[in-house]
Scaffold this motif. Sequence first.
Motif, PDB file in Angstrom:
ATOM      1  N   PRO A  91       0.804  -1.230   0.000  1.00 53.48           N
ATOM      2  CA  PRO A  91       0.000   0.000   0.000  1.00 53.48           C
ATOM      3  C   PRO A  91       0.834   1.277   0.000  1.00 53.48           C
ATOM      4  CG  PRO A  91      -0.207  -1.190   2.081  1.00 53.48           C
ATOM      5  CD  PRO A  91       0.450  -2.109   1.123  1.00 53.48           C
ATOM      6  N   ASP A  92       1.967   1.285   0.689  1.00 52.61           N
ATOM      7  CA  ASP A  92       2.787   2.498   0.682  1.00 52.61           C
ATOM      8  C   ASP A  92       3.434   2.713  -0.684  1.00 52.61           C
ATOM      9  OD1 ASP A  92       4.265   0.184   1.245  1.00 52.61           O
ATOM     10  OD2 ASP A  92       5.908   1.317   2.131  1.00 52.61           O
ATOM     11  N   GLN A  93       3.815   1.630  -1.370  1.00 51.64           N
ATOM     12  CA  GLN A  93       4.348   1.760  -2.723  1.00 51.64           C
ATOM     13  C   GLN A  93       3.282   2.311  -3.670  1.00 51.64           C
ATOM     14  OE1 GLN A  93       5.687  -2.375  -3.192  1.00 51.64           O
ATOM     15  NE2 GLN A  93       7.734  -1.581  -3.650  1.00 51.64           N
ATOM     16  N   LEU A  94       2.086   1.750  -3.559  1.00 50.87           N
ATOM     17  CA  LEU A  94       0.995   2.191  -4.430  1.00 50.87           C
ATOM     18  C   LEU A  94       0.717   3.678  -4.253  1.00 50.87           C
ATOM     19  CD1 LEU A  94      -2.307   0.297  -5.092  1.00 50.87           C
ATOM     20  CD2 LEU A  94      -2.368   2.726  -4.534  1.00 50.87           C
ATOM     21  N   ALA A  95       0.616   4.121  -2.997  1.00 52.08           N
ATOM     22  CA  ALA A  95       0.321   5.527  -2.732  1.00 52.08           C
ATOM     23  C   ALA A  95       1.441   6.437  -3.217  1.00 52.08           C
ATOM     24  CB  ALA A  95       0.083   5.732  -1.234  1.00 52.08           C
ATOM     25  N   ALA A  96       2.688   6.045  -2.969  1.00 52.20           N
ATOM     26  CA  ALA A  96       3.823   6.867  -3.390  1.00 52.20           C
ATOM     27  C   ALA A  96       3.899   6.970  -4.910  1.00 52.20           C
ATOM     28  CB  ALA A  96       5.120   6.290  -2.825  1.00 52.20           C
ATOM     29  N   LEU A  97       3.693   5.848  -5.591  1.00 56.72           N
ATOM     30  CA  LEU A  97       3.720   5.862  -7.060  1.00 56.72           C
ATOM     31  C   LEU A  97       2.566   6.684  -7.614  1.00 56.72           C
ATOM     32  CD1 LEU A  97       4.862   4.909  -9.749  1.00 56.72           C
ATOM     33  CD2 LEU A  97       3.552   2.778  -9.486  1.00 56.72           C
ATOM     34  N   ARG A  98       1.424   6.581  -6.999  1.00 55.69           N
ATOM     35  CA  ARG A  98       0.258   7.359  -7.433  1.00 55.69           C
ATOM     36  C   ARG A  98       0.537   8.859  -7.358  1.00 55.69           C
ATOM     37  NH1 ARG A  98      -5.785   6.978  -4.597  1.00 55.69           N
ATOM     38  NH2 ARG A  98      -6.804   8.527  -5.942  1.00 55.69           N
ATOM     39  N   ILE A  99       1.069   9.308  -6.227  1.00 60.91           N
ATOM     40  CA  ILE A  99       1.323  10.740  -6.045  1.00 60.91           C
ATOM     41  C   ILE A  99       2.478  11.211  -6.936  1.00 60.91           C
ATOM     42  CG2 ILE A  99       2.096  12.488  -4.397  1.00 60.91           C
ATOM     43  CD1 ILE A  99      -0.804  11.567  -4.057  1.00 60.91           C
ATOM     44  N   ALA A 100       3.540  10.417  -7.030  1.00 63.54           N
ATOM     45  CA  ALA A 100       4.688  10.807  -7.843  1.00 63.54           C
ATOM     46  C   ALA A 100       4.297  10.946  -9.307  1.00 63.54           C
ATOM     47  CB  ALA A 100       5.813   9.779  -7.691  1.00 63.54           C
ATOM     48  N   SER A 101       3.552   9.986  -9.842  1.00 62.95           N
ATOM     49  CA  SER A 101       3.149  10.045 -11.247  1.00 62.95           C
ATOM     50  C   SER A 101       2.196  11.207 -11.494  1.00 62.95           C
ATOM     51  CB  SER A 101       2.501   8.722 -11.670  1.00 62.95           C
ATOM     52  OG  SER A 101       1.343   8.442 -10.892  1.00 62.95           O
ATOM     53  N   ALA A 102       1.299  11.466 -10.563  1.00 60.81           N
ATOM     54  CA  ALA A 102       0.356  12.573 -10.721  1.00 60.81           C
ATOM     55  C   ALA A 102       1.071  13.921 -10.722  1.00 60.81           C
ATOM     56  CB  ALA A 102      -0.679  12.536  -9.604  1.00 60.81           C
ATOM     57  N   GLY A 103       2.028  14.087  -9.809  1.00 57.15           N
ATOM     58  CA  GLY A 103       2.738  15.361  -9.722  1.00 57.15           C
ATOM     59  C   GLY A 103       3.649  15.614 -10.904  1.00 57.15           C
ATOM     60  N   LEU A 104       4.340  14.576 -11.365  1.00 57.96           N
ATOM     61  CA  LEU A 104       5.303  14.753 -12.457  1.00 57.96           C
ATOM     62  C   LEU A 104       4.622  14.954 -13.800  1.00 57.96           C
ATOM     63  CD1 LEU A 104       8.004  12.133 -11.405  1.00 57.96           C
ATOM     64  CD2 LEU A 104       8.055  14.617 -11.113  1.00 57.96           C
ATOM     65  N   VAL A 105       3.460  14.325 -14.020  1.00 56.92           N
ATOM     66  CA  VAL A 105       2.806  14.443 -15.321  1.00 56.92           C
ATOM     67  C   VAL A 105       2.284  15.859 -15.570  1.00 56.92           C
ATOM     68  CG1 VAL A 105       0.436  13.838 -14.629  1.00 56.92           C
ATOM     69  CG2 VAL A 105       1.278  13.193 -16.895  1.00 56.92           C
ATOM     70  N   LEU A 106       1.994  16.592 -14.498  1.00 62.33           N
ATOM     71  CA  LEU A 106       1.484  17.956 -14.655  1.00 62.33           C
ATOM     72  C   LEU A 106       2.587  19.006 -14.716  1.00 62.33           C
ATOM     73  CD1 LEU A 106      -1.614  17.985 -12.257  1.00 62.33           C
ATOM     74  CD2 LEU A 106      -1.617  17.964 -14.763  1.00 62.33           C
ATOM     75  N   LEU A 107       3.827  18.597 -14.509  1.00 64.54           N
ATOM     76  CA  LEU A 107       4.928  19.557 -14.463  1.00 64.54           C
ATOM     77  C   LEU A 107       5.028  20.426 -15.714  1.00 64.54           C
ATOM     78  CD1 LEU A 107       7.349  20.718 -12.990  1.00 64.54           C
ATOM     79  CD2 LEU A 107       8.738  18.833 -13.880  1.00 64.54           C
ATOM     80  N   PRO A 108       4.965  19.857 -16.932  1.00 62.37           N
ATOM     81  CA  PRO A 108       5.066  20.719 -18.122  1.00 62.37           C
ATOM     82  C   PRO A 108       3.960  21.770 -18.222  1.00 62.37           C
ATOM     83  CG  PRO A 108       5.361  18.409 -18.708  1.00 62.37           C
ATOM     84  CD  PRO A 108       4.857  18.439 -17.291  1.00 62.37           C
ATOM     85  N   LEU A 109       2.819  21.490 -17.603  1.00 63.85           N
ATOM     86  CA  LEU A 109       1.687  22.402 -17.710  1.00 63.85           C
ATOM     87  C   LEU A 109       1.752  23.543 -16.703  1.00 63.85           C
ATOM     88  CD1 LEU A 109      -1.223  19.816 -18.177  1.00 63.85           C
ATOM     89  CD2 LEU A 109       0.046  21.046 -19.947  1.00 63.85           C
ATOM     90  N   ILE A 110       2.570  23.401 -15.664  1.00 68.49           N
ATOM     91  CA  ILE A 110       2.580  24.424 -14.618  1.00 68.49           C
ATOM     92  C   ILE A 110       3.825  25.296 -14.640  1.00 68.49           C
ATOM     93  CG2 ILE A 110       1.179  22.997 -13.103  1.00 68.49           C
ATOM     94  CD1 ILE A 110       3.743  22.469 -11.472  1.00 68.49           C
ATOM     95  N   VAL A 111       4.797  24.967 -15.514  1.00 66.61           N
ATOM     96  CA  VAL A 111       6.040  25.742 -15.563  1.00 66.61           C
ATOM     97  C   VAL A 111       5.751  27.222 -15.791  1.00 66.61           C
ATOM     98  CG1 VAL A 111       8.155  26.137 -16.859  1.00 66.61           C
ATOM     99  CG2 VAL A 111       7.472  23.800 -16.293  1.00 66.61           C
ATOM    100  N   LYS A 112       4.823  27.517 -16.707  1.00 67.93           N
ATOM    101  CA  LYS A 112       4.507  28.904 -17.019  1.00 67.93           C
ATOM    102  C   LYS A 112       3.518  29.527 -16.035  1.00 67.93           C
ATOM    103  CE  LYS A 112       5.328  28.379 -21.990  1.00 67.93           C
ATOM    104  NZ  LYS A 112       4.755  28.525 -23.355  1.00 67.93           N
ATOM    105  N   ARG A 113       3.026  28.728 -15.107  1.00 69.30           N
ATOM    106  CA  ARG A 113       2.026  29.233 -14.170  1.00 69.30           C
ATOM    107  C   ARG A 113       2.598  29.514 -12.782  1.00 69.30           C
ATOM    108  NH1 ARG A 113      -3.394  28.119 -15.705  1.00 69.30           N
ATOM    109  NH2 ARG A 113      -3.501  27.198 -17.786  1.00 69.30           N
TER     110      ARG A 113
END
Length: 302
Positions: free
Chosen positions: A41-63
Amino acid sequence: MNSTQSPEVPPLKAWLLLLLLALIWGSSFLLIKKGLLTFSPDQLAALRIASAGLVLLPLIVKRVHNVQRHHWPKLISVGLVGSFIPAFLFAFAQTQLPSGVTGVLNTFTPLATLVIGVFIFKQVAKPQQWLGIAIGLVGTTLLVTAGEAGAFAFNQYGLLILAATVCYGLNLNLIKHHIPDLSALTITGVSLFLVAPPALLYLLFATPFIAQVSDFESVQLSLAAVLVLGIVGTAAALVIFNTVVKLTDTTFTSSVTYLIPIVALILGVLDGEPFLMAHGFGMAAILFGVWIANRRSRKKPL
């Protein structure tokens, strides 16, 4: 008049986005179940949050330039109580709770949101909102107690879900009342990115994740499920969610948790599970409760 005040009647766009959220989050419990086949469960949660945060990075650079100094503590709080902490709570809870029960317990979110809004954020609640929430809870109870397969067996792991709903209630009110000047994408992207690095570091260095994924064939189903959970079920869904918060009010937005069990039930039927009369009554009560809580108050003519 305050420009950030929500319209009295939720617009059609808000209803459509709410239904889309219900479809996405109604599927999340199945994705968690598939992820737990391989990962802890800790792996699942960590992977979930890491993937969610990194995928939005290109969209927030200018924001990022829109984020001022006073925003940072609030965005960190949004990242923690809106994503990071609930992700771990749900993952651990679902190791001991059926996904259907988890989805039903999640419907405490509107009640938590309203109570926190009234007693902490001094929000004014209408009697019809309390009535709508009560009706929705009755419908949820019908769903979870319909037949032997839906029997409700509460244990201490259910308290983890209740804690997660309190987190969601705090998050909803924080966004609505204290971050009205940032867009939904900025709030979601920046808050997730702030909590993604510690999640990623924990995943890579405190768990055997790298060794597990080296045998790709044995983890591909669980890995795909968790990545979809993070990218679609967390990142994309939170952008939609925060957009609905901006369009309406916290009670309307949190009503999505009443629709989630309906989606889970439909998925179960498609997977061969029975559909009982109590299921139909429960679904009708949930939809009626959401409508009651969000309908326009009619004023009598003078």
